[in-house]
Design an enzyme around this catalytic site. Sequence first.
Site, short mmCIF file in Angstrom:
data_model
loop_
_atom_site.label_atom_id
_atom_site.label_comp_id
_atom_site.label_asym_id
_atom_site.label_seq_id
_atom_site.Cartn_x
_atom_site.Cartn_y
_atom_site.Cartn_z
N ASP A 167 20.38 -14.58 14.65
CA ASP A 167 20.52 -13.26 14.01
C ASP A 167 20.09 -12.15 14.96
OD1 ASP A 167 19.41 -11.80 10.82
OD2 ASP A 167 21.10 -11.39 12.15
N ARG A 171 18.88 -4.37 14.30
CA ARG A 171 17.93 -4.28 13.16
C ARG A 171 16.76 -5.25 13.30
NH1 ARG A 171 22.49 -6.63 11.42
NH2 ARG A 171 22.38 -8.89 11.11
N ASN A 172 16.95 -6.32 14.11
CA ASN A 172 15.88 -7.32 14.27
C ASN A 172 15.12 -7.15 15.57
OD1 ASN A 172 16.34 -8.59 11.84
ND2 ASN A 172 17.98 -9.86 12.68
N ASP A 188 12.12 -10.31 14.82
CA ASP A 188 12.20 -11.03 13.55
C ASP A 188 12.95 -12.34 13.74
OD1 ASP A 188 11.72 -10.15 10.47
OD2 ASP A 188 13.29 -11.64 10.66
C1 LIG Z 1 8.63 -8.02 10.19
C2 LIG Z 1 8.66 -6.59 10.70
O1 LIG Z 1 7.71 -6.48 11.76
C3 LIG Z 1 7.33 -5.23 12.25
C4 LIG Z 1 7.79 -4.03 11.72
C5 LIG Z 1 7.33 -2.83 12.29
C6 LIG Z 1 7.78 -1.51 11.77
C7 LIG Z 1 9.06 -1.38 11.22
C8 LIG Z 1 9.47 -0.13 10.74
C9 LIG Z 1 8.63 0.99 10.82
C10 LIG Z 1 7.36 0.83 11.39
S1 LIG Z 1 6.30 2.18 11.53
C11 LIG Z 1 6.68 2.90 13.03
O2 LIG Z 1 6.62 3.10 10.47
O3 LIG Z 1 4.96 1.71 11.57
C12 LIG Z 1 6.92 -0.42 11.84
C13 LIG Z 1 6.44 -2.87 13.37
N1 LIG Z 1 6.02 -4.04 13.87
C14 LIG Z 1 6.43 -5.21 13.35
N2 LIG Z 1 6.01 -6.38 13.89
C15 LIG Z 1 10.07 -6.27 11.20
C16 LIG Z 1 10.49 -6.89 12.38
C17 LIG Z 1 11.77 -6.60 12.86
F1 LIG Z 1 12.21 -7.20 13.96
C18 LIG Z 1 12.62 -5.70 12.20
C19 LIG Z 1 12.19 -5.06 11.05
C20 LIG Z 1 10.92 -5.36 10.53
N3 LIG Z 1 10.54 -4.71 9.35
N4 LIG Z 1 10.14 -5.31 8.22
C21 LIG Z 1 9.98 -4.29 7.31
C22 LIG Z 1 10.30 -3.08 7.90
N5 LIG Z 1 10.68 -3.35 9.18
#
Ligand SMILES: C[C@@H](Oc1cc(-c2cccc(S(C)(=O)=O)c2)cnc1N)c1cc(F)ccc1N1NC=CN1
Length: 329
Positions: A167, A171-172, A188
Amino acid sequence: QSLVPSNLAVSSISPYYEWTEDKIRDIPRKKITLVKLLGTGAFGEVYYGMLADVSRRKNLPIAVKKLITLCPEQTKAELFFEAITLSKFSHPNIVRFLGISTDEMDQSMYLLLELMEGGDLRTFIRESRPKQPNEPSYLTLHDLLKLGMDVARGCQYLEQNKFIHRDIAARNCLLTEKGPNRVAKIGDFGMARDVLRTNYYRKNGRAMVPVKWMPPESFLDGIFTSKTDIWAFGVVLWELFTMGHVPYPGKSNDNVMKYVKGGGRLEQTPLSPHPVYDLMMQCWHVNPDFRPNFASVVDELERIYNEEELSSLITYEDIMGIPSNTCDK
Ligand SMILES: C[C@@H](Oc1cc(-c2cccc(S(C)(=O)=O)c2)cnc1N)c1cc(F)ccc1N1NC=CN1
């Protein structure tokens, strides 16, 4: 530190248990504070959190994947599988796994990851688009190519470790920061984990499957290899050089499968320099054996980065020239 979370009966996951020669830290729940909900997924929720680090007397920002409680045993084993997988990886372009946290009381399980302050890559490139005519974006083609190189390096590491992600998509991926020193990482591993659900794809219908990032042999015959990830990486390059457009604008998953099966491919975008588009087209070769591997993709991206004149700013017209589909808000 217990190796296997007590609330996961070893019997249900014992095959993995033997695999974990390296320890997975089970971090005491009292050291974790959930601060802000970042998003929710099929498995549970993701929080911005803080990890009390007594030794250095300061709190460490973390991302916490919180499994919804009372979920089927299989989901717990899948999250544990994701933890085992992540705990083995160590690379600058793969998000760092800090450990898990189990709790007998509420039967919940947390997966702790390094917090990537820049958020996800797709949101970042969409936010970075020029907002109106003759106002250029502050991102250059070099910046976009650098992000592509970061993701390619992370994928190369997975390829070397014979790990198929399944995947790869903007987005990941995540960014360490939004500023000029940003580094992109693969963030992710949910889909790779879902391989445990053998009929995952068919059972949930097409909507659950990232068809727009998949090669024909995957969506037609369910064949997944590292060449599957190469195809998806080509789509990530297209996402980068459209600053976050949805691939195949206006086409449904079914139409995309017919179009791609018939030899159709994503169009060149006004933004992508020819050598970058040529690389994308190689990643989308109908014959997986004719697609490059990530080592050669990294080399080619570095060559383009060093040789091509790419410091031109990205203009509104570059982006708006691409037909965007209605749901591409
Ligand atoms: C699991 C989650 O992990 C994370 C999200 C964010 C993160 C994601 C979005 C915004 C912010 S922030 C800058 O507002 O702190 C931090 C920051 N660090 C991570 N390790 C994730 C990994 C990905 F590869 C893609 C999307 C997400 N998510 N899951 C839920 C939302 N995004």
